[in-house]
Design a protein around this motif. Structure first.
Motif, PDB file in Angstrom:
ATOM      1  N   SER A 167      30.487 -14.934  20.854  1.00  0.00           N
ATOM      2  CA  SER A 167      30.428 -15.020  22.319  1.00  0.00           C
ATOM      3  C   SER A 167      31.723 -14.556  22.974  1.00  0.00           C
ATOM      4  O   SER A 167      31.715 -14.083  24.116  1.00  0.00           O
ATOM      5  CB  SER A 167      30.103 -16.449  22.755  1.00  0.00           C
ATOM      6  OG  SER A 167      31.197 -17.333  22.531  1.00  0.00           O
ATOM      7  N   MET A 170      31.763 -11.040  24.393  1.00  0.00           N
ATOM      8  CA  MET A 170      31.197 -10.918  25.727  1.00  0.00           C
ATOM      9  C   MET A 170      32.053 -11.630  26.775  1.00  0.00           C
ATOM     10  O   MET A 170      32.134 -11.185  27.924  1.00  0.00           O
ATOM     11  CB  MET A 170      29.776 -11.483  25.744  1.00  0.00           C
ATOM     12  CG  MET A 170      28.814 -10.750  24.826  1.00  0.00           C
ATOM     13  SD  MET A 170      28.727  -8.979  25.250  1.00  0.00           S
ATOM     14  CE  MET A 170      27.673  -8.368  23.947  1.00  0.00           C
ATOM     15  N   THR A 267      23.730  -6.023  32.599  1.00  0.00           N
ATOM     16  CA  THR A 267      25.153  -5.955  32.937  1.00  0.00           C
ATOM     17  C   THR A 267      25.436  -4.905  33.998  1.00  0.00           C
ATOM     18  O   THR A 267      26.130  -5.158  34.986  1.00  0.00           O
ATOM     19  CB  THR A 267      25.980  -5.667  31.679  1.00  0.00           C
ATOM     20  OG1 THR A 267      25.757  -6.697  30.715  1.00  0.00           O
ATOM     21  CG2 THR A 267      27.472  -5.599  32.012  1.00  0.00           C
ATOM     22  N   TYR A 300      29.007 -15.729  34.593  1.00  0.00           N
ATOM     23  CA  TYR A 300      28.702 -15.050  33.329  1.00  0.00           C
ATOM     24  C   TYR A 300      29.495 -15.664  32.177  1.00  0.00           C
ATOM     25  O   TYR A 300      28.964 -15.870  31.075  1.00  0.00           O
ATOM     26  CB  TYR A 300      29.023 -13.570  33.479  1.00  0.00           C
ATOM     27  CG  TYR A 300      28.679 -12.716  32.275  1.00  0.00           C
ATOM     28  CD1 TYR A 300      27.368 -12.591  31.838  1.00  0.00           C
ATOM     29  CD2 TYR A 300      29.671 -12.009  31.608  1.00  0.00           C
ATOM     30  CE1 TYR A 300      27.058 -11.791  30.757  1.00  0.00           C
ATOM     31  CE2 TYR A 300      29.366 -11.203  30.528  1.00  0.00           C
ATOM     32  CZ  TYR A 300      28.055 -11.095  30.105  1.00  0.00           C
ATOM     33  OH  TYR A 300      27.757 -10.298  29.028  1.00  0.00           O
ATOM     34  N   THR A 304      27.774 -17.428  28.992  1.00  0.00           N
ATOM     35  CA  THR A 304      28.018 -16.823  27.689  1.00  0.00           C
ATOM     36  C   THR A 304      28.592 -17.831  26.705  1.00  0.00           C
ATOM     37  O   THR A 304      28.136 -17.923  25.553  1.00  0.00           O
ATOM     38  CB  THR A 304      28.972 -15.629  27.844  1.00  0.00           C
ATOM     39  OG1 THR A 304      28.400 -14.674  28.739  1.00  0.00           O
ATOM     40  CG2 THR A 304      29.227 -14.955  26.505  1.00  0.00           C
ATOM     41  N   SER A 307      25.962 -20.317  25.747  1.00  0.00           N
ATOM     42  CA  SER A 307      24.978 -19.721  24.847  1.00  0.00           C
ATOM     43  C   SER A 307      25.496 -19.654  23.411  1.00  0.00           C
ATOM     44  O   SER A 307      24.754 -19.930  22.461  1.00  0.00           O
ATOM     45  CB  SER A 307      24.614 -18.318  25.332  1.00  0.00           C
ATOM     46  OG  SER A 307      23.757 -17.676  24.424  1.00  0.00           O
ATOM     47  N   GLY A 359      24.129 -14.280  30.788  1.00  0.00           N
ATOM     48  CA  GLY A 359      25.084 -14.855  29.852  1.00  0.00           C
ATOM     49  C   GLY A 359      24.416 -15.656  28.753  1.00  0.00           C
ATOM     50  O   GLY A 359      24.903 -15.691  27.615  1.00  0.00           O
ATOM     51  N   GLN A 362      23.594 -12.943  26.241  1.00  0.00           N
ATOM     52  CA  GLN A 362      24.738 -12.232  25.674  1.00  0.00           C
ATOM     53  C   GLN A 362      25.607 -13.107  24.771  1.00  0.00           C
ATOM     54  O   GLN A 362      26.223 -12.615  23.828  1.00  0.00           O
ATOM     55  CB  GLN A 362      25.583 -11.645  26.798  1.00  0.00           C
ATOM     56  CG  GLN A 362      24.886 -10.576  27.623  1.00  0.00           C
ATOM     57  CD  GLN A 362      24.691  -9.276  26.881  1.00  0.00           C
ATOM     58  OE1 GLN A 362      23.840  -9.164  26.003  1.00  0.00           O
ATOM     59  NE2 GLN A 362      25.494  -8.286  27.226  1.00  0.00           N
ATOM     60  N   GLY A 363      25.673 -14.401  25.042  1.00  0.00           N
ATOM     61  CA  GLY A 363      26.515 -15.266  24.230  1.00  0.00           C
ATOM     62  C   GLY A 363      26.061 -15.364  22.791  1.00  0.00           C
ATOM     63  O   GLY A 363      26.872 -15.535  21.876  1.00  0.00           O
TER      64      GLY A 363
END
Length: 441
Positions: A167, A170, A267, A300, A304, A307, A359, A362-363
Protein backbone atom coordinates in the motif's frame (compact mmCIF):
# COMPACT_ATOMS: atom_id res chain seq x y z
CA UNK A 1 -13.36 -19.94 -10.33
CA UNK A 2 -9.85 -18.63 -10.66
CA UNK A 3 -6.26 -19.31 -11.49
CA UNK A 4 -2.91 -18.85 -9.83
CA UNK A 5 0.72 -19.64 -10.45
CA UNK A 6 1.97 -23.21 -10.31
CA UNK A 7 3.35 -23.98 -6.86
CA UNK A 8 4.13 -27.65 -7.37
CA UNK A 9 7.23 -28.67 -5.49
CA UNK A 10 7.92 -25.16 -4.30
CA UNK A 11 9.74 -24.65 -1.06
CA UNK A 12 8.77 -22.05 1.51
CA UNK A 13 11.66 -19.64 2.08
CA UNK A 14 12.14 -18.69 5.68
CA UNK A 15 11.80 -14.97 5.04
CA UNK A 16 8.30 -15.40 3.56
CA UNK A 17 6.89 -16.92 6.74
CA UNK A 18 5.16 -14.89 9.41
CA UNK A 19 7.52 -12.76 11.47
CA UNK A 20 7.18 -10.26 14.27
CA UNK A 21 9.44 -7.57 12.85
CA UNK A 22 8.09 -4.10 12.27
CA UNK A 23 7.84 -2.12 9.07
CA UNK A 24 11.25 -1.35 7.53
CA UNK A 25 11.08 2.32 6.58
CA UNK A 26 14.34 2.06 4.61
CA UNK A 27 12.79 -0.48 2.25
CA UNK A 28 9.71 1.69 1.80
CA UNK A 29 11.83 4.77 1.07
CA UNK A 30 13.96 2.94 -1.52
CA UNK A 31 10.97 1.42 -3.29
CA UNK A 32 8.74 4.49 -3.36
CA UNK A 33 11.01 7.50 -3.90
CA UNK A 34 11.20 7.10 -7.68
CA UNK A 35 7.48 6.52 -7.96
CA UNK A 36 6.87 9.60 -5.83
CA UNK A 37 9.02 11.73 -8.15
CA UNK A 38 7.12 10.44 -11.17
CA UNK A 39 3.71 11.27 -9.71
CA UNK A 40 4.82 14.62 -8.32
CA UNK A 41 5.82 15.68 -11.83
CA UNK A 42 2.64 14.30 -13.34
CA UNK A 43 0.58 16.20 -10.79
CA UNK A 44 2.13 19.61 -11.42
CA UNK A 45 2.01 18.97 -15.17
CA UNK A 46 -1.75 18.53 -15.00
CA UNK A 47 -2.27 21.56 -12.77
CA UNK A 48 -0.29 23.80 -15.11
CA UNK A 49 -1.52 22.16 -18.33
CA UNK A 50 -3.25 25.34 -19.49
CA UNK A 51 -0.09 27.43 -18.92
CA UNK A 52 2.11 24.87 -20.68
CA UNK A 53 -0.34 24.83 -23.58
CA UNK A 54 0.16 28.57 -24.13
CA UNK A 55 3.95 28.34 -23.82
CA UNK A 56 4.58 25.33 -26.05
CA UNK A 57 1.45 24.84 -28.19
CA UNK A 58 0.20 28.31 -29.21
CA UNK A 59 -3.11 28.21 -31.03
CA UNK A 60 -6.04 30.51 -31.75
CA UNK A 61 -8.27 27.75 -30.38
CA UNK A 62 -7.66 27.29 -26.62
CA UNK A 63 -9.30 23.85 -26.68
CA UNK A 64 -6.94 22.70 -29.44
CA UNK A 65 -3.90 23.93 -27.49
CA UNK A 66 -5.06 22.20 -24.32
CA UNK A 67 -5.76 19.00 -26.24
CA UNK A 68 -2.23 19.14 -27.67
CA UNK A 69 -0.85 19.48 -24.15
CA UNK A 70 -2.87 16.52 -22.84
CA UNK A 71 -1.73 14.51 -25.86
CA UNK A 72 1.89 15.34 -25.03
CA UNK A 73 1.20 14.17 -21.49
CA UNK A 74 -0.19 10.95 -22.93
CA UNK A 75 2.60 10.41 -25.47
CA UNK A 76 5.03 9.85 -22.60
CA UNK A 77 3.01 6.77 -21.77
CA UNK A 78 3.81 5.22 -25.16
CA UNK A 79 7.33 4.47 -23.94
CA UNK A 80 6.16 2.94 -20.66
CA UNK A 81 5.70 -0.61 -22.05
CA UNK A 82 9.16 -0.48 -23.64
CA UNK A 83 10.72 0.67 -20.37
CA UNK A 84 8.75 -1.95 -18.47
CA UNK A 85 9.89 -4.78 -20.74
CA UNK A 86 13.58 -3.79 -20.96
CA UNK A 87 14.10 -2.64 -17.37
CA UNK A 88 11.78 -5.28 -15.92
CA UNK A 89 13.72 -7.96 -17.80
CA UNK A 90 16.93 -6.45 -16.40
CA UNK A 91 15.50 -6.48 -12.86
CA UNK A 92 14.51 -10.14 -13.14
CA UNK A 93 17.97 -11.10 -14.41
CA UNK A 94 20.31 -8.81 -12.48
CA UNK A 95 18.31 -7.66 -9.48
CA UNK A 96 15.74 -5.09 -8.40
CA UNK A 97 18.35 -2.80 -6.86
CA UNK A 98 20.39 -2.44 -10.07
CA UNK A 99 17.27 -1.67 -12.11
CA UNK A 100 16.05 0.93 -9.61
CA UNK A 101 19.31 2.87 -9.87
CA UNK A 102 18.88 3.06 -13.64
CA UNK A 103 15.24 4.12 -13.53
CA UNK A 104 15.75 7.09 -11.22
CA UNK A 105 18.72 8.33 -13.28
CA UNK A 106 16.74 8.23 -16.55
CA UNK A 107 13.77 9.87 -14.86
CA UNK A 108 16.00 12.71 -13.71
CA UNK A 109 17.04 13.34 -17.32
CA UNK A 110 13.40 13.61 -18.39
CA UNK A 111 12.53 16.02 -15.59
CA UNK A 112 15.57 18.17 -16.38
CA UNK A 113 14.57 18.46 -20.06
CA UNK A 114 11.05 19.61 -19.15
CA UNK A 115 12.33 22.02 -16.50
CA UNK A 116 14.82 23.74 -18.79
CA UNK A 117 13.09 23.55 -22.19
CA UNK A 118 12.82 26.93 -23.99
CA UNK A 119 9.32 27.99 -25.06
CA UNK A 120 7.80 28.13 -28.55
CA UNK A 121 8.38 31.88 -28.67
CA UNK A 122 12.11 31.30 -28.09
CA UNK A 123 12.96 28.36 -30.37
CA UNK A 124 9.82 27.63 -32.38
CA UNK A 125 8.87 24.03 -33.19
CA UNK A 126 11.89 22.69 -31.30
CA UNK A 127 10.11 23.64 -28.04
CA UNK A 128 7.25 21.09 -28.26
CA UNK A 129 9.77 18.53 -29.54
CA UNK A 130 11.86 18.98 -26.40
CA UNK A 131 8.75 18.64 -24.27
CA UNK A 132 8.01 15.37 -26.07
CA UNK A 133 11.58 14.14 -25.46
CA UNK A 134 11.27 14.88 -21.76
CA UNK A 135 7.96 13.03 -21.52
CA UNK A 136 9.38 10.06 -23.46
CA UNK A 137 12.30 9.75 -21.04
CA UNK A 138 9.94 10.03 -18.09
CA UNK A 139 7.67 7.37 -19.56
CA UNK A 140 10.50 4.94 -20.27
CA UNK A 141 11.83 5.29 -16.73
CA UNK A 142 8.38 5.09 -15.13
CA UNK A 143 7.65 1.91 -17.07
CA UNK A 144 10.68 0.19 -15.58
CA UNK A 145 10.17 1.72 -12.15
CA UNK A 146 6.78 0.23 -11.35
CA UNK A 147 7.67 -3.45 -11.81
CA UNK A 148 11.07 -3.30 -10.14
CA UNK A 149 10.03 -1.06 -7.24
CA UNK A 150 6.81 -2.91 -6.47
CA UNK A 151 8.54 -6.30 -6.56
CA UNK A 152 11.35 -4.95 -4.35
CA UNK A 153 8.84 -3.58 -1.84
CA UNK A 154 6.54 -6.58 -1.53
CA UNK A 155 9.39 -9.13 -1.60
CA UNK A 156 10.90 -7.49 1.51
CA UNK A 157 7.63 -7.75 3.44
CA UNK A 158 6.71 -10.42 6.02
CA UNK A 159 3.85 -12.58 4.73
CA UNK A 160 1.31 -11.05 7.13
CA UNK A 161 2.22 -7.46 6.12
CA UNK A 162 2.53 -7.63 2.36
CA UNK A 163 -0.68 -5.64 1.93
CA UNK A 164 0.57 -2.82 4.17
CA UNK A 165 3.99 -2.77 2.49
CA UNK A 166 2.42 -2.76 -0.97
CA UNK A 167 0.00 0.00 0.00
CA UNK A 168 2.92 2.37 0.58
CA UNK A 169 3.62 2.34 -3.16
CA UNK A 170 0.21 3.91 -3.70
CA UNK A 171 0.49 6.07 -0.57
CA UNK A 172 3.72 7.49 -1.99
CA UNK A 173 1.79 8.39 -5.13
CA UNK A 174 -0.87 10.10 -3.04
CA UNK A 175 1.73 12.00 -1.00
CA UNK A 176 3.31 13.13 -4.26
CA UNK A 177 -0.12 14.25 -5.47
CA UNK A 178 -0.59 16.14 -2.21
CA UNK A 179 2.82 17.78 -2.41
CA UNK A 180 2.33 18.65 -6.07
CA UNK A 181 -1.04 20.22 -5.36
CA UNK A 182 0.38 22.11 -2.37
CA UNK A 183 3.22 23.52 -4.43
CA UNK A 184 0.73 24.48 -7.15
CA UNK A 185 -1.45 26.34 -4.65
CA UNK A 186 1.56 28.15 -3.23
CA UNK A 187 2.73 29.25 -6.66
CA UNK A 188 -0.71 30.52 -7.68
CA UNK A 189 -0.93 32.49 -4.43
CA UNK A 190 2.60 33.92 -4.48
CA UNK A 191 3.01 34.76 -8.17
CA UNK A 192 0.99 36.76 -10.66
CA UNK A 193 -0.43 35.06 -13.79
CA UNK A 194 2.28 36.69 -15.89
CA UNK A 195 5.01 35.42 -13.56
CA UNK A 196 3.54 31.93 -13.62
CA UNK A 197 3.59 31.95 -17.43
CA UNK A 198 7.12 33.36 -17.53
CA UNK A 199 8.83 31.06 -15.04
CA UNK A 200 6.54 29.99 -12.21
CA UNK A 201 5.34 26.75 -13.83
CA UNK A 202 8.97 25.52 -13.95
CA UNK A 203 9.50 25.80 -10.19
CA UNK A 204 7.74 22.52 -9.23
CA UNK A 205 9.76 20.54 -11.77
CA UNK A 206 12.97 22.06 -10.40
CA UNK A 207 11.89 21.01 -6.90
CA UNK A 208 11.38 17.48 -8.21
CA UNK A 209 14.98 17.36 -9.36
CA UNK A 210 16.11 17.81 -5.76
CA UNK A 211 14.75 14.34 -4.95
CA UNK A 212 17.14 12.64 -7.37
CA UNK A 213 20.40 12.76 -5.35
CA UNK A 214 18.54 11.44 -2.30
CA UNK A 215 17.03 8.64 -4.36
CA UNK A 216 20.36 7.60 -5.84
CA UNK A 217 21.97 7.55 -2.40
CA UNK A 218 19.34 5.50 -0.56
CA UNK A 219 18.97 3.03 -3.42
CA UNK A 220 22.70 2.38 -3.48
CA UNK A 221 22.78 1.58 0.25
CA UNK A 222 20.11 -1.11 0.72
CA UNK A 223 20.43 -4.87 0.15
CA UNK A 224 18.82 -6.79 -2.68
CA UNK A 225 15.37 -8.34 -2.26
CA UNK A 226 15.73 -11.61 -0.27
CA UNK A 227 13.05 -13.34 -2.37
CA UNK A 228 14.90 -12.50 -5.59
CA UNK A 229 18.25 -13.57 -4.13
CA UNK A 230 16.85 -16.95 -3.12
CA UNK A 231 15.14 -17.48 -6.47
CA UNK A 232 18.28 -16.61 -8.42
CA UNK A 233 20.33 -19.17 -6.46
CA UNK A 234 17.71 -21.92 -6.59
CA UNK A 235 16.62 -21.71 -10.23
CA UNK A 236 18.28 -20.91 -13.52
CA UNK A 237 16.14 -19.21 -16.17
CA UNK A 238 15.62 -21.28 -19.33
CA UNK A 239 14.38 -18.31 -21.35
CA UNK A 240 14.22 -14.55 -20.94
CA UNK A 241 11.74 -13.26 -18.31
CA UNK A 242 9.87 -11.43 -21.07
CA UNK A 243 9.33 -14.58 -23.14
CA UNK A 244 8.44 -16.65 -20.09
CA UNK A 245 5.91 -14.02 -19.05
CA UNK A 246 4.16 -14.21 -22.40
CA UNK A 247 4.36 -17.99 -22.83
CA UNK A 248 3.84 -19.35 -19.31
CA UNK A 249 2.14 -16.53 -17.40
CA UNK A 250 0.00 -14.76 -19.99
CA UNK A 251 -3.19 -15.32 -18.00
CA UNK A 252 -1.71 -13.59 -14.96
CA UNK A 253 -0.39 -10.78 -17.17
CA UNK A 254 -3.92 -10.27 -18.53
CA UNK A 255 -5.21 -10.27 -14.96
CA UNK A 256 -2.72 -7.56 -13.99
CA UNK A 257 -3.80 -5.62 -17.07
CA UNK A 258 -7.47 -5.82 -16.11
CA UNK A 259 -6.88 -4.76 -12.52
CA UNK A 260 -4.78 -1.82 -13.66
CA UNK A 261 -7.50 -0.58 -16.03
CA UNK A 262 -9.71 0.38 -13.09
CA UNK A 263 -6.90 1.82 -10.98
CA UNK A 264 -5.45 3.94 -13.75
CA UNK A 265 -8.75 5.26 -15.15
CA UNK A 266 -9.89 6.10 -11.64
CA UNK A 267 -6.66 7.90 -10.77
CA UNK A 268 -6.43 9.97 -13.93
CA UNK A 269 -10.13 10.73 -14.21
CA UNK A 270 -11.12 11.25 -10.56
CA UNK A 271 -7.94 13.09 -9.57
CA UNK A 272 -5.76 14.33 -12.42
CA UNK A 273 -8.47 15.37 -14.84
CA UNK A 274 -10.75 16.92 -12.20
CA UNK A 275 -8.97 20.33 -11.92
CA UNK A 276 -9.26 20.83 -15.68
CA UNK A 277 -12.85 19.52 -15.69
CA UNK A 278 -13.86 21.72 -12.78
CA UNK A 279 -12.40 24.90 -14.25
CA UNK A 280 -13.35 24.45 -17.92
CA UNK A 281 -16.66 22.57 -17.71
CA UNK A 282 -18.06 23.64 -14.33
CA UNK A 283 -16.70 27.18 -14.04
CA UNK A 284 -14.93 26.56 -10.73
CA UNK A 285 -11.87 28.74 -10.04
CA UNK A 286 -8.43 27.19 -10.46
CA UNK A 287 -7.55 27.78 -6.80
CA UNK A 288 -10.74 26.01 -5.67
CA UNK A 289 -10.03 23.07 -7.97
CA UNK A 290 -6.55 22.66 -6.49
CA UNK A 291 -7.88 22.88 -2.91
CA UNK A 292 -10.39 20.13 -3.69
CA UNK A 293 -7.57 18.00 -5.06
CA UNK A 294 -5.59 18.50 -1.85
CA UNK A 295 -8.51 17.13 0.15
CA UNK A 296 -8.98 14.28 -2.31
CA UNK A 297 -5.35 13.22 -1.96
CA UNK A 298 -5.80 13.00 1.82
CA UNK A 299 -8.92 10.86 1.37
CA UNK A 300 -6.98 8.62 -1.03
CA UNK A 301 -4.20 8.14 1.53
CA UNK A 302 -6.72 7.14 4.20
CA UNK A 303 -8.47 4.68 1.90
CA UNK A 304 -5.24 3.18 0.61
CA UNK A 305 -3.66 2.57 4.02
CA UNK A 306 -6.92 1.14 5.34
CA UNK A 307 -7.16 -1.18 2.36
CA UNK A 308 -3.61 -2.49 2.86
CA UNK A 309 -4.35 -3.33 6.48
CA UNK A 310 -7.76 -4.82 5.70
CA UNK A 311 -6.30 -6.98 2.93
CA UNK A 312 -3.75 -8.46 5.35
CA UNK A 313 -6.56 -9.32 7.76
CA UNK A 314 -9.34 -10.61 5.47
CA UNK A 315 -7.73 -11.03 2.03
CA UNK A 316 -7.10 -8.78 -0.96
CA UNK A 317 -10.30 -9.40 -2.93
CA UNK A 318 -12.83 -8.12 -0.42
CA UNK A 319 -11.75 -4.45 -0.28
CA UNK A 320 -11.02 -4.45 -4.02
CA UNK A 321 -14.45 -5.82 -4.95
CA UNK A 322 -16.10 -3.37 -2.55
CA UNK A 323 -14.26 -0.48 -4.19
CA UNK A 324 -15.33 -1.41 -7.72
CA UNK A 325 -18.95 -1.87 -6.65
CA UNK A 326 -19.03 1.45 -4.80
CA UNK A 327 -17.64 3.28 -7.84
CA UNK A 328 -20.20 1.68 -10.13
CA UNK A 329 -23.00 2.79 -7.82
CA UNK A 330 -21.99 6.31 -6.79
CA UNK A 331 -19.80 7.74 -9.60
CA UNK A 332 -22.63 8.97 -11.83
CA UNK A 333 -24.74 10.49 -9.01
CA UNK A 334 -21.66 12.27 -7.65
CA UNK A 335 -20.73 13.75 -11.04
CA UNK A 336 -24.34 14.79 -11.53
CA UNK A 337 -24.32 16.47 -8.11
CA UNK A 338 -21.19 18.54 -8.75
CA UNK A 339 -22.48 19.44 -12.22
CA UNK A 340 -25.72 20.76 -10.72
CA UNK A 341 -24.04 22.47 -7.72
CA UNK A 342 -20.49 23.44 -8.81
CA UNK A 343 -19.32 24.91 -5.50
CA UNK A 344 -16.09 24.24 -3.61
CA UNK A 345 -17.71 22.26 -0.73
CA UNK A 346 -19.56 20.01 -3.18
CA UNK A 347 -16.45 19.51 -5.32
CA UNK A 348 -14.47 18.53 -2.22
CA UNK A 349 -17.17 16.08 -1.15
CA UNK A 350 -17.45 14.49 -4.59
CA UNK A 351 -13.74 14.15 -5.22
CA UNK A 352 -13.05 12.83 -1.71
CA UNK A 353 -15.75 10.17 -2.04
CA UNK A 354 -14.39 9.03 -5.40
CA UNK A 355 -10.77 8.89 -4.23
CA UNK A 356 -11.61 7.21 -0.91
CA UNK A 357 -13.37 4.45 -2.83
CA UNK A 358 -10.47 4.14 -5.27
CA UNK A 359 -8.04 3.90 -2.35
CA UNK A 360 -9.83 0.77 -1.13
CA UNK A 361 -8.83 -0.88 -4.39
CA UNK A 362 -5.34 0.52 -4.76
CA UNK A 363 -4.17 -0.30 -1.24
CA UNK A 364 -4.46 -4.04 -1.88
CA UNK A 365 -3.48 -3.88 -5.55
CA UNK A 366 0.33 -4.07 -5.33
CA UNK A 367 0.46 -7.12 -3.06
CA UNK A 368 -2.31 -8.84 -5.02
CA UNK A 369 -0.54 -8.46 -8.37
CA UNK A 370 2.87 -9.45 -6.98
CA UNK A 371 1.34 -12.62 -5.58
CA UNK A 372 0.31 -13.68 -9.10
CA UNK A 373 3.89 -14.22 -10.33
CA UNK A 374 7.08 -16.12 -9.35
CA UNK A 375 10.17 -14.05 -8.53
CA UNK A 376 12.06 -14.95 -11.72
CA UNK A 377 9.52 -13.04 -13.87
CA UNK A 378 7.73 -10.84 -11.33
CA UNK A 379 9.12 -7.42 -12.32
CA UNK A 380 8.69 -8.08 -16.05
CA UNK A 381 5.22 -9.65 -15.87
CA UNK A 382 3.89 -6.98 -13.54
CA UNK A 383 5.34 -4.22 -15.73
CA UNK A 384 3.82 -5.61 -18.94
CA UNK A 385 0.26 -5.74 -17.64
CA UNK A 386 0.52 -2.48 -15.73
CA UNK A 387 2.20 -0.36 -18.39
CA UNK A 388 0.06 -1.42 -21.33
CA UNK A 389 -3.07 -0.66 -19.29
CA UNK A 390 -1.70 2.71 -18.19
CA UNK A 391 -0.62 3.54 -21.74
CA UNK A 392 -3.99 2.73 -23.28
CA UNK A 393 -6.43 3.87 -20.60
CA UNK A 394 -4.53 6.28 -18.36
CA UNK A 395 -2.13 8.39 -20.36
CA UNK A 396 -4.79 9.63 -22.73
CA UNK A 397 -7.58 9.83 -20.14
CA UNK A 398 -7.54 13.64 -20.16
CA UNK A 399 -7.65 13.78 -23.96
CA UNK A 400 -10.42 11.16 -24.09
CA UNK A 401 -12.47 13.04 -21.50
CA UNK A 402 -12.01 16.33 -23.36
CA UNK A 403 -13.08 14.71 -26.63
CA UNK A 404 -16.12 13.03 -25.02
CA UNK A 405 -17.41 16.38 -23.78
CA UNK A 406 -16.66 18.04 -27.13
CA UNK A 407 -18.40 15.33 -29.17
CA UNK A 408 -21.49 14.92 -26.98
CA UNK A 409 -21.84 18.39 -25.48
CA UNK A 410 -22.67 16.61 -22.22
CA UNK A 411 -20.56 17.49 -19.16
CA UNK A 412 -21.48 14.14 -17.58
CA UNK A 413 -20.21 12.02 -20.48
CA UNK A 414 -16.79 11.64 -18.82
CA UNK A 415 -18.27 9.53 -16.01
CA UNK A 416 -18.97 6.64 -18.40
CA UNK A 417 -15.24 6.21 -18.85
CA UNK A 418 -14.87 5.78 -15.10
CA UNK A 419 -17.76 3.28 -14.96
CA UNK A 420 -16.10 1.26 -17.70
CA UNK A 421 -12.88 1.03 -15.68
CA UNK A 422 -14.70 -0.08 -12.52
CA UNK A 423 -16.57 -2.77 -14.48
CA UNK A 424 -13.34 -4.15 -15.98
CA UNK A 425 -11.70 -4.29 -12.54
CA UNK A 426 -14.67 -6.07 -10.99
CA UNK A 427 -14.96 -8.67 -13.75
CA UNK A 428 -11.22 -9.39 -13.58
CA UNK A 429 -11.40 -9.96 -9.82
CA UNK A 430 -14.11 -12.61 -10.25
CA UNK A 431 -11.63 -14.84 -12.11
CA UNK A 432 -8.77 -14.57 -9.60
CA UNK A 433 -7.80 -16.48 -6.49
CA UNK A 434 -6.67 -14.71 -3.34
CA UNK A 435 -3.11 -15.72 -2.36
CA UNK A 436 -2.70 -13.22 0.47
CA UNK A 437 -1.62 -15.77 3.09
CA UNK A 438 0.59 -17.91 0.85
CA UNK A 439 4.37 -17.46 0.54
CA UNK A 440 5.88 -15.57 -2.37
CA UNK A 441 7.73 -17.72 -4.87
Amino acid sequence: MGFSIDTTGAATPAHTRSTARGIDLRVIAVATIGNALEWFDFTVFTFFAAVIAKQFFPSENPTAALLATWTTFGVGFLTRPLGGILLGNYADRHGRKAALLITIFVMALGVAVITLAPTYAQIGLAAPVLMLVGRFLQGFSAGGEVGSATAFLVEHAPVERRGVYGSFQMIAQACAMLLGATVSVAITQMLTPDQISAFGWRIPFAIGLLIVPVGLYVRSRLDESPVFSDARHETRAKRSPFLESLVSHWRQVLAGFGLTVYGTIGTYLFYYYMPSYATRSLGVSFQSAVIASLCAALAYIVGTLASGRISDAVGRKKPMVASALISLIVAYPLFRLVSAVPTLPVLIFVQCCLMLSLGLFQGAYCAFVCELFPARVRATSLAIGYNFAVMIFGGFAGAIATLLIGWTGDKLSVVYYGLFGAAVGLITLLFLKDRSRQPLL
